[in-house]
Design an enzyme around this catalytic site. Sequence first.
Site, PDB file in Angstrom:
ATOM      1  N   GLU A 265       0.889  -1.176   0.000  1.00  0.00           N
ATOM      2  CA  GLU A 265       0.000   0.000   0.000  1.00  0.00           C
ATOM      3  C   GLU A 265       0.912   1.206   0.000  1.00  0.00           C
ATOM      4  O   GLU A 265       1.689   1.402   0.928  1.00  0.00           O
ATOM      5  CB  GLU A 265      -0.920  -0.049   1.222  1.00  0.00           C
ATOM      6  N   CYS A 302      -2.627   7.650   5.159  1.00  0.00           N
ATOM      7  CA  CYS A 302      -2.647   7.255   3.757  1.00  0.00           C
ATOM      8  C   CYS A 302      -3.975   7.601   3.102  1.00  0.00           C
ATOM      9  O   CYS A 302      -4.081   7.589   1.877  1.00  0.00           O
ATOM     10  CB  CYS A 302      -2.339   5.769   3.621  1.00  0.00           C
TER      11      CYS A 302
END
Length: 526
Positions: A265, A302
């Site tokens: 990720e 994020c």
Amino acid sequence: MQLSGLNYLGKTSSGNGLSTFSAVNPASGQFMEPVFTEATTEEVSSAVELAESAFLAYKNKTSAEKADFLEAIADELLALGDVLVERAVAETALPQGRIVGERGRTMNQLKLFASVLREGSWLDARIDTAIPDRAPVPKPDIRQMQVALGPVGIFGASNFPLAFSVAGGDTASALAAGCPVVVKAHPLHPGTSELVGRAILAAAEKAGMPDGVFSLVQGPSVEVGMAIVTHPLIAAIGFTGSFRGGKALFDAANQRPVPIPVFAEMGSLNPVFVLPGALAERTPSIAEGLAGSLTLGVGQFCTNPGLLIVNKSQSSSTFLDALATSIGNSSPGTMLASSIKSSFSVGVAALQMATNVDLLASSATTTGANEAQANLFATNSGTFLENPKLHEEVFGPAMLCVATEDKSDMLRVASHLEGHLTATILGTDQDLTEYANLITILERKVGRIIFNGYPTGVEVCHSMVHGGPYPATTAPQSTSVGTAAIRRFTRPICFQGFPDAALPAALQDSNPLGIWRMTNGEIGKS
């Protein structure tokens, strides 16, 4: 609890390396004790070999035994008490309440995966019984289930010292799948990582798990991470971090003689689309909510909203004024490290120098060395589409607003987006009807679409997807949050023509585990 500064190769502590490093308090700039020893390539190899030796014994533990292990880890984390919280606060400059909350999330993730193990449907057991008298060819008995891949390498994240780190979601899901793990601690919080690693080892001892089911290696160098990725016994990688880091691991894993999956990720702009109906109804609340989402945790999520798309109108002008005021009134905050602050400053400077990009607002002037101001920039759709640099994430509290001419222009911008973790639509029910094509476009661009909410905050539950198309991740078919994350570290295996007694329990006729299975196309517990 006294920290050792060593690596943990299964139950054995080790510090053979000559390179050392220290944690730094980002708020004060002070070095923290102890000095940590970077793992050598040989120590990494020993950890992986231990994981391989533990694999068969661990994967064959019952689901209940592995569930007990995960719950024991949660108990050990709680037992660390204030020692863990205080060390994490000192190493990250995150507030105490945030760390306490993150500890709770980490414990809940472990317990959630324990419940998944006990429930059993994650095995995806499928049974097609034989039809020996079928003409012209008899049908054999065929049965399928998920099995663990093997030892997994996990990389701790900088921005979540607990929930995406040593005992975070990647570790929890890999252990739940039946995979031993070798964790590379993030060098920004090595003390926190050691405390958590020792808690996992204590839980493994109490739960009777084999030596090597968990190892922890430390070090800031690229060599430590690459030693994990390139080791021939590592079967998969879990990573949360920058695009540059994740892409390097992905490339290395695919250049091995036997490539392995990398579930990386790697960040996201998390575009927010504000539709006309919402602007007309609730400009002040949207401006306040969006500013809060941008500045939460100094933008170090994020899922931080870094891109705003809105059609040009009198209402949008009023909205941007309100948003600029909210951002301007916000306070600066301390970032996780000087390196992260430096990267943020470089990104902000690039936006300031970009052609046809205007700075609309900044928060109050910073006073600390690692403090960051929130920034709001604006440009037009043509500039955004022509400048690829404007599509890159600036990790921290920076947002770029793209003004579109009308609905078709907004859809054009959406269709040119790269892959992201989330997209948010702020609108009315009528907006959703009028902009139905926007949803269709975004389904191909992100892993999660949010309506009338904000992207910061990822609920840990069965249905969550924290992932998305490249470059947000390297594996868009997977998620790193939620119970479906377990499937990253398993693969299907098929047994054909086996006698019942030789089959795994999940596939035996009597269903001794009592799990949900598909038998001849029907879901049930038969």
